[in-house]
Write a protein that holds these residues in place. Structure first.
Motif, PDB file in Angstrom:
ATOM      1  N   GLU A 190       0.815  -1.214   0.000  1.00  0.00           N
ATOM      2  CA  GLU A 190       0.000   0.000   0.000  1.00  0.00           C
ATOM      3  C   GLU A 190       0.849   1.265   0.000  1.00  0.00           C
ATOM      4  O   GLU A 190       0.395   2.327  -0.412  1.00  0.00           O
ATOM      5  N   LEU A 191       2.077   1.193   0.490  1.00  0.00           N
ATOM      6  CA  LEU A 191       2.909   2.383   0.626  1.00  0.00           C
ATOM      7  C   LEU A 191       3.307   2.923  -0.747  1.00  0.00           C
ATOM      8  O   LEU A 191       3.717   2.161  -1.630  1.00  0.00           O
ATOM      9  N   THR A 192       3.181   4.249  -0.927  1.00  0.00           N
ATOM     10  CA  THR A 192       3.549   4.887  -2.192  1.00  0.00           C
ATOM     11  C   THR A 192       4.319   6.177  -1.923  1.00  0.00           C
ATOM     12  O   THR A 192       4.263   6.743  -0.818  1.00  0.00           O
ATOM     13  N   VAL A 193       5.003   6.640  -2.935  1.00  0.00           N
ATOM     14  CA  VAL A 193       5.753   7.892  -2.825  1.00  0.00           C
ATOM     15  C   VAL A 193       4.798   9.058  -2.565  1.00  0.00           C
ATOM     16  O   VAL A 193       5.068   9.938  -1.734  1.00  0.00           O
ATOM     17  N   PHE A 236      16.365  10.097   2.860  1.00  0.00           N
ATOM     18  CA  PHE A 236      14.927   9.882   2.649  1.00  0.00           C
ATOM     19  C   PHE A 236      14.493  10.511   1.330  1.00  0.00           C
ATOM     20  O   PHE A 236      13.744   9.905   0.548  1.00  0.00           O
ATOM     21  N   GLN A 237      14.960  11.692   1.043  1.00  0.00           N
ATOM     22  CA  GLN A 237      14.616  12.371  -0.205  1.00  0.00           C
ATOM     23  C   GLN A 237      15.150  11.605  -1.418  1.00  0.00           C
ATOM     24  O   GLN A 237      14.504  11.532  -2.466  1.00  0.00           O
ATOM     25  N   LYS A 238      16.353  10.999  -1.261  1.00  0.00           N
ATOM     26  CA  LYS A 238      16.917  10.188  -2.350  1.00  0.00           C
ATOM     27  C   LYS A 238      16.038   8.973  -2.646  1.00  0.00           C
ATOM     28  O   LYS A 238      15.810   8.620  -3.808  1.00  0.00           O
ATOM     29  N   VAL A 239      15.552   8.323  -1.581  1.00  0.00           N
ATOM     30  CA  VAL A 239      14.686   7.150  -1.751  1.00  0.00           C
ATOM     31  C   VAL A 239      13.397   7.540  -2.475  1.00  0.00           C
ATOM     32  O   VAL A 239      12.964   6.862  -3.414  1.00  0.00           O
ATOM     33  N   LEU A 240      12.801   8.659  -2.064  1.00  0.00           N
ATOM     34  CA  LEU A 240      11.575   9.121  -2.712  1.00  0.00           C
ATOM     35  C   LEU A 240      11.828   9.420  -4.185  1.00  0.00           C
ATOM     36  O   LEU A 240      11.036   9.038  -5.056  1.00  0.00           O
ATOM     37  N   ALA A 241      12.922  10.100  -4.476  1.00  0.00           N
ATOM     38  CA  ALA A 241      13.238  10.463  -5.863  1.00  0.00           C
ATOM     39  C   ALA A 241      13.473   9.226  -6.712  1.00  0.00           C
ATOM     40  O   ALA A 241      13.033   9.148  -7.872  1.00  0.00           O
ATOM     41  N   LYS A 242      14.166   8.237  -6.155  1.00  0.00           N
ATOM     42  CA  LYS A 242      14.459   7.004  -6.901  1.00  0.00           C
ATOM     43  C   LYS A 242      13.168   6.292  -7.307  1.00  0.00           C
ATOM     44  O   LYS A 242      13.001   5.898  -8.476  1.00  0.00           O
ATOM     45  N   GLU A 254      10.091   7.506  -7.309  1.00  0.00           N
ATOM     46  CA  GLU A 254       9.232   8.347  -8.132  1.00  0.00           C
ATOM     47  C   GLU A 254       9.658   8.238  -9.591  1.00  0.00           C
ATOM     48  O   GLU A 254       8.811   8.180 -10.501  1.00  0.00           O
ATOM     49  N   ALA A 255      10.942   8.167  -9.838  1.00  0.00           N
ATOM     50  CA  ALA A 255      11.453   8.022 -11.208  1.00  0.00           C
ATOM     51  C   ALA A 255      11.028   6.678 -11.798  1.00  0.00           C
ATOM     52  O   ALA A 255      10.674   6.582 -12.977  1.00  0.00           O
TER      53      ALA A 255
END
Length: 674
Positions: A642-645, A663-669, A671-672
């Motif tokens: 269920e978890l999403t960016v 954390f921001q790097k994980v989100l960006a990865k 999301e791409a």
């Protein structure tokens, strides 16, 4: 023209024409028998006929032009006295074409008419008894007829939950048939006076609203099984459905000889459909027990009592006592009737919910499926198990089948929605939830799922805000509507508080949360603990640390009591771990959260396991171990869940991680990737 007919005879065109017609007739007859068995599309037989008709004039022309000799195929020699050879060939082709077109005119409509759609829905029977309390009995007769029909593998039978909504509606049979996707509708009425039962039924063609046949039965109460068997057999014949010997045997078997036990069973079975009403499920269990006391060998009552205990164990009370009762009655049903599909279904429930023995449960359910080929619940349960095994494709196929057999019930649709959402196929998930809302547009829980989908897919809160506005009625601003049941009140109140939290309107969220009645929170499993956790988080956000600690302490007390009641329930350890984390009890919090992941690891449960991992990530984040929290979040975003960016970007609980570069790097990865 006499020379033309002489030429036809000399060139053996007559012989070829007769042979072609005989061979084509044989091919058509064979195809009409084999193609339906292979489940080939309707147009395949028509295509064969069209090709054979086109081939007829071609065969005549080839017969005119060539001859089969001992030395091979040779051109037929022309007679020197034969003028107008081109004219004769033209006449021959034209004649063959006329014959083919004429044959097609008669053949193709006949083939289309022979196609039989073997599908049926049994509408709610009208209760004509003077005692209106006998309504449950009329429903029981309808349900038993439907159950008998659903055992015929060659039929498609719509489930009970999808037809009950048509009670009292003024829709015509054609419209109902179109909505349910069936070719036939069975209507009926029941009148019971003491031990006498009168049943009137009529089978209607849903495509043209014509009555196919009607029957009246006037029997003793103990003969209702004979009525149900007779009806099922006649309907099968009318719809040209093949009955196997085992299906026939299952249909003709009397479940009980005791009329009073049967009445108790019928009333219990009606109550059992209220899956979210604990009170009605308790009543159903008591009535099944009464039926079993009257007839200790009543296998259907025993099997259904086991299923009730399995359901209560899974959804309301995960205690050893409930689990053991479910197993006890499932074992007894299988011992009394090893070939009963209902007994195997009870065994599947018990193994799945009670011990998480997925393979054992699937073995039982596949045995049940043989005898209950139209039971949507069997496909639903198989699909639910397969997704826990990480078999998403197979799971989705079985859930789609459950939806096709139970098209007007939102429960199979919700399960299908979860599959698509977990796989992050948001477009498909939205189509499914829209279909569910078309069936029940006033459902708070369905609107909650649609709102959650919008947040997960796009971080969009407007869907949730609009949905909540639909339920605001003539109350003071922010007040919980009062004309809803307790479960809905709890769902509504928690949903509204969560949305206000996401919008950073913490005081309004807290005020709404505190207005939810205590009895409403206790009606929804774990809702009290969840409410106190959210209350503590809101108070923390508002800088009221002391009051937040009081709320977290209440959550801890509730979670501890829940763990004592069911020490092997992973989700309860997860909630306790979260409460301890917010209270600053780091080691104990991590221990409890890890215990949840050990009891329900993702390797064992690909559906609920990610939730336990997510709880552990939250515990690490709250207790200050951001690196471990981010590592777990990274893994969760890499697998179905269920978890999403989009959700992580707006969740206020994650404000603690918001400025962490990793954390921001994980989100960006991720999301791409998406």
């Amino acid at each position: 023209m006499s020379s033309f007919f002489d030429e036809l005879k000399r060139r053996k065109v007559y012989r070829v024409a007769v042979a072609y017609v005989i061979a084509a007739g044989g091919i058509i007859q064979l195809a009409s028998a084999v193609f339906p068995a292979w489940e080939l599309p309707d147009w395949s037989l028509r295509l064969v006929i069209v090709l054979l008709l086109i081939g007829f004039p071609i065969a005549l022309i080839l017969a005119w032009a060539f001859d089969v000799t001992p030395t091979g195929i040779q051109a037929t020699p022309a007679l020197s006295t034969s003028p107008h050879r081109r004219r004769n060939v033209f006449f021959l082709g034209a004649a063959g074409l006329v014959v083919a077109v004429t044959a097609g005119f008669f053949l193709l409509p006949h083939v289309a008419a022979k196609k039989v759609d073997k599908s049926i829905a049994v509408l709610p029977f009208e209760n004509l008894s003077e005692d209106k309390d006998n309504a449950f009995f009329a429903d029981g007769i309808q349900d038993d007829i439907l159950t008998n029909l659903s055992k015929i593998g060659d039929l498609k039978v719509i489930s009970r939950t999808s037809v009950m909504g048509y009670r009292g509606q003024e829709k015509n049979v054609r419209q109902i048939g179109k909505e349910l996707g069936v070719s036939a509708i069975l209507e009926g009425s029941v009148r019971r006076e003491g031990n006498r039962v009168r049943v009137n039924v009529q089978l209607i063609n849903a495509e043209n609203d014509q009555h196919l046949w009607a029957e009246d039965y006037d029997r003793d109460l103990t003969d209702v099984f004979a009525i149900q068997t007779d009806l099922a057999q006649k309907i099968a014949r009318e719809l040209q459905a093949q009955l196997s010997p085992s299906e026939e045997a299952q249909m003709t078997r009397k479940p009980t000889e005791n009329g009073e036990a049967y009445l108790a069973f019928v009333e219990a079975h009606n109550l059992q459909t209220s899956l979210e009403d604990r009170g009605k499920l308790n009543q159903a269990a008591q009535l099944y027990e009464r039926a079993i006391q009257l007839d200790p060998k009543f296998v259907l009552a025993i099997a259904n009592l086991s299923i009730v205990h399995s359901w209560v164990y899974h959804n309301f009370e995960p205690t050893d006592a409930e689990r053991d009762l479910a197993k006890k009655y499932a074992d007894r049903a299988l011992e009394l009737a090893p070939d009963s599909p209902e007994a195997h279904l009870a065994g599947g429930f018990s193994l799945y919910y009670g011990t998480r023995d997925y393979e054992g449960a699937l073995r039982e359910l596949r045995l049940a499926q043989v005898g209950l080929p139209n039971d949507a619940g069997v496909y639903l349960l198989i699909g639910a198990i397969q997704r826990r095994q990480g078999k998403w494709k197979e799971s989705t196929a079985n859930l789609e089948k459950a939806v096709s057999l139970d098209p007007n019930d939102t429960w199979p649709l919700q399960n299908l929605f979860f599959n698509y959402q977990m796989q992050r196929d948001f477009e498909a998930a939205n189509r499914v939830i829209e279909r569910a809302l078309a069936i029940n547009p006033k459902s708070v829980s369905l609107w909650g799922l649609k709102a959650q989908l919008a947040i997960n897919a796009r971080g969009d809160l407007t869907v949730a805000q609009n949905a909540l506005a639909k339920f605001e009625q003539a109350q003071a601003p922010g007040e919980v509507p009062k004309n809803l049941d307790s479960v809905t009140v709890a769902e509504y109140g928690l949903g509204k508080a969560n949305i206000l939290t996401f919008r950073r309107k913490y005081p309004e969220a807290l005020a709404g949360l505190r207005q939810i009645p205590q009895e409403a929170l206790t009606s929804l499993p774990d809702a009290f603990c969840e409410a106190r956790l959210l209350e503590g988080i809101l108070l923390e956000k508002m800088g009221q640390g002391a009051e937040a600690r009081v709320a977290f302490s209440k959550a801890k007390e509730s979670a501890e009591a829940a763990v004592r009641e069911a020490p092997n329930e992973a989700s309860r350890h997860a909630k306790l771990g979260r409460a301890l984390a917010y209270l600053g009890e780091k080691e104990a919090a991590i221990t409890e959260a890890k215990r949840a992941t050990e009891l329900l690891p993702e390797s064992v449960d690909a559906f609920s396991g990610p939730g336990m991992t997510q709880a552990l990530a939250e515990v690490y984040m709250v207790t200050g171990d951001h690196a471990k929290a981010i590592e777990l979040v990274d893994g969760l975003l890499s697998r179905p869940g269920e978890l999403t960016v989009a959700f992580l970007k707006i969740d206020p609980i994650l404000d603690r991680l918001r400025d962490d570069p990793e954390f921001q790097k994980v989100l960006a990865k991720h999301e791409a990737k998406s």
